[in-house]
Design a protein around this motif. Structure first.
Motif, short mmCIF file in Angstrom:
data_model
loop_
_atom_site.label_atom_id
_atom_site.label_comp_id
_atom_site.label_asym_id
_atom_site.label_seq_id
_atom_site.Cartn_x
_atom_site.Cartn_y
_atom_site.Cartn_z
N UNK A 24 0.83 -1.21 0.00
CA UNK A 24 0.00 0.00 0.00
C UNK A 24 0.86 1.26 0.00
N UNK A 25 1.99 1.17 0.68
CA UNK A 25 2.91 2.31 0.73
C UNK A 25 3.48 2.60 -0.67
N UNK A 26 3.56 1.55 -1.50
CA UNK A 26 4.08 1.71 -2.86
C UNK A 26 2.94 1.72 -3.89
N UNK A 27 1.74 2.05 -3.42
CA UNK A 27 0.57 2.29 -4.30
C UNK A 27 0.02 1.04 -4.98
N UNK A 28 0.20 -0.14 -4.35
CA UNK A 28 -0.36 -1.37 -4.91
C UNK A 28 -1.43 -1.94 -3.98
N UNK A 29 -2.43 -2.60 -4.58
CA UNK A 29 -3.42 -3.40 -3.84
C UNK A 29 -3.39 -4.81 -4.43
N UNK A 30 -3.46 -5.83 -3.58
CA UNK A 30 -3.36 -7.21 -4.05
C UNK A 30 -4.70 -7.74 -4.55
N UNK A 31 -5.73 -7.74 -3.71
CA UNK A 31 -7.13 -8.05 -4.03
C UNK A 31 -7.44 -9.54 -4.26
N UNK A 32 -6.49 -10.43 -3.98
CA UNK A 32 -6.77 -11.86 -4.17
C UNK A 32 -6.06 -12.68 -3.09
N UNK A 33 -6.16 -12.23 -1.86
CA UNK A 33 -5.48 -12.91 -0.76
C UNK A 33 -6.34 -14.08 -0.28
N UNK A 34 -5.74 -15.26 -0.28
CA UNK A 34 -6.43 -16.47 0.16
C UNK A 34 -5.37 -17.49 0.57
N UNK A 35 -5.76 -18.54 1.29
CA UNK A 35 -4.76 -19.52 1.77
C UNK A 35 -3.93 -20.15 0.67
#
Length: 557
Positions: free
Chosen positions: A132-143
């Motif tokens: 987030x500090x480098x302006x990115x969002x992941x949006x697919x976090x799962x096990x």
């Protein structure tokens, strides 16, 4: 040496010995370099002819290349920068991370203890804070997208950036409004079709909360709210599992974190990874330092048993009804004490499950428009009854204790008195409490401008004529305009709200009088970007508000 390759296909330089898995974007394989002693994880784009998928693939490779973090695989080689050339079969080779996925680890070992769960989540949040500090969002976090490096819980490596987003990327590059993003581990309304919140970092934090819940229970949270309106941690199967993993003196702190992570309304969720990390760290510190008496443990266990009782819902509903009656009785008694100079204003309560919604306030005897009539909510949340109002009132009661807190009456009385005094000193400010909007509504343009300069949001300003006999039809027009819950959510999530009388809005509204209330979209410098009458139609309201969101987005990108 550059990580970007001009190879037209991956096997010009790499060889594969085994397949690792399948993903939405492509197949992954374990590979070794043909000429160098290098190993890696290869991902090949599955639909090579789809230009939008090729562009997404380039974005994924760029994320690996730019987000340098110990718990993110390094980019070794990719030709995704050549996505415009369809002759190139796009591939990405990243650092190979040995170890099981988090889902494989939990399947093999079962749910883990609270301390280990917190460590995994804190480490994951460290990665998200970096992104987030480098302006990115992941949006697919799962096990399945987390590997425990060398089977160590304190080294959760985050994989698969196929759905990631770069804040500063041109909005025209990829169209996502009509796409559903995310995964089945936890389906979020913010990533659903038509959502305006697909690029909000709080989505990642909700996924992190889902991972925290998963490693404690072994269960997928699936949705933020089930058919009974329960958040994941409030469902019986989760509550049973959590009680096996969480010490009594930490339970409420853990549940509070889940309350924040799993709120349906994104604006009510925990705002940053650092804040969530701190809350989790405090639980560990608290566990290490606090000693709890046997009596406190016994009382807590008995209370927990009562909470799990099948009679809980009925008891809670009755408790909410008692609180509502106290609300009405307190106001009635106070108005009688004031010599009936004011008269009560009540609407019949609406009860849905364990929530009562109502309007309770008072009006002057000579003018019903000069009134204090906030919307009240009496709601069962977890182990508490939460009493709140659009006028900023907030109070909590133990849901298990049927003896109403004696301080509630005093608190309600004080709240009513302060606003009745305002009804005399500043009568027109009271319109901000009528519940047209969610959250805080400013009654001063200057106060709204000050907030706008801090948040970089535009102001949705409503102006009414206080000399008009019905305040420019404020209640009728704005009430219908904002009737849909989605309309309220759009405004709450995108704008600062303010309602001001015409006499205090001359710099913005040039009219001498207003038969109909008007809305204005104002920037942080006080410039009006758009304005129109407020039409008493919720569908028109929805169309108008979506147009204004586009203006807001164009001003902040």
């Amino acid at each position: 040496m550059s990580n970007w390759s001009d190879d037209s296909k991956w096997n010009n330089s790499w060889s594969s010995t085994r397949e690792i898995g399948q993903g939405g974007q492509g197949t992954t394989k374990y590979v070794t370099h043909n000429n160098k002693n290098k190993e890696g994880c290869l991902k090949v784009l599955s639909r090579q002819g789809d230009q939008e998928r090729r562009l997404r693939f380039f974005r994924e490779a760029t994320a690996y290349d730019t987000c340098q973090h110990p718990l993110i695989p390094r980019l070794i080689s990719s030709n995704a920068h050549l996505h415009d050339n369809l002759e190139h079969k796009l591939f990405i080779v990243t650092e190979y991370i040995p170890g099981p996925t988090l889902s494989e680890y939990i399947d093999k070992n079962g749910p883990i203890c609270l301390e280990q769960a917190i460590i995994i989540t804190i480490k994951l949040l460290d990665v998200l804070d970096h992104l987030h500090e480098h302006d990115w969002i992941h949006r697919d976090i799962k096990p399945d997208n987390i590997i425990l490096k060398n089977e160590q819980p304190h080294e959760p490596v985050l994989l698969d950036f196929g759905l990631c987003h770069k804040f500063k990327e041109e909005l025209t590059q990829l169209t996502e409004y009509n796409d559903e993003l995310g995964n089945r581990f936890l389906r979020l309304p913010d990533l659903s079709i038509g959502s305006l919140n697909k690029r909000d970092t709080r989505t990642d934090l909700t996924f992190a909360g889902g991972i925290f819940l998963y490693v404690l229970t072994g269960l997928f949270p699936a949705t933020l709210s089930d058919t009974q309106g329960k958040m994941p941690h409030q469902r019986e199967e989760f509550k049973t599992k959590l009680s096996e993993r969480i010490p009594p003196n930490a339970t409420q702190k853990v549940l509070k974190i889940f309350d924040s992570c799993f709120s349906t309304l994104i604006s009510d969720r925990v705002p940053t990874a650092a804040i969530l990390q701190n809350e989790l760290q405090q639980i560990i510190s608290h566990q290490e330092t606090e000693t709890v008496s046997d009596l406190t443990d016994l009382e807590y266990i008995l209370e927990h048993s009562r909470r799990a009782s099948s009679k809980q819902s009925i008891e809670t509903n009755e408790h909410c009804k008692k609180v509502h009656q106290i609300l009405k009785d307190t106001l009635k008694s106070l108005l009688s004490e004031l010599g009936n100079q004011f008269k009560p204003w009540n609407r019949d309560p609406l009860q849905l499950r364990s929530t009562i919604s109502t309007i309770t306030g008072c009006t002057t005897n000579d003018n019903n428009e000069i009134r204090f009539t906030p919307k009240w909510s009496i709601e069962h949340k977890g182990s508490e009854i939460v009493i709140s109002s659009t006028s900023g009132y907030a109070y909590r009661l133990d849901a298990k204790n049927q003896n109403i807190d004696k301080d509630l009456n005093t608190s309600l009385r004080s709240h009513f008195l302060s606003h009745i005094r305002e009804l005399i000193d500043h009568p027109y400010r009271q319109v901000t409490y009528r519940g047209f909007f969610k959250g805080h509504t400013f009654h001063s343009i200057q106060a709204a401008l000050k907030e706008a300069s801090k948040t970089n949001k535009l102001i949705f300003l409503v102006v009414f004529d206080e000399k008009h006999q019905s305040f420019s039809e404020l209640d009728h027009a704005l009430g219908y305009f904002m009737e849909y819950e989605n309309n309220k959510n759009i405004v709450h999530e995108n704008f600062i709200t303010a309602i001001t009388p015409l006499s205090e809005s001359k710099d913005i509204c040039k009219s001498e009088h207003l038969e109909t209330v008007r809305w204005h979209l104002i920037d942080k410098n006080g410039h009006c970007l758009s304005q129109d009458d407020v039409y008493a139609n919720p569908k028109e309201g929805a169309r108008t508000l979506l147009d204004l969101v586009n203006i807001q987005n164009s001003k902040t990108t």
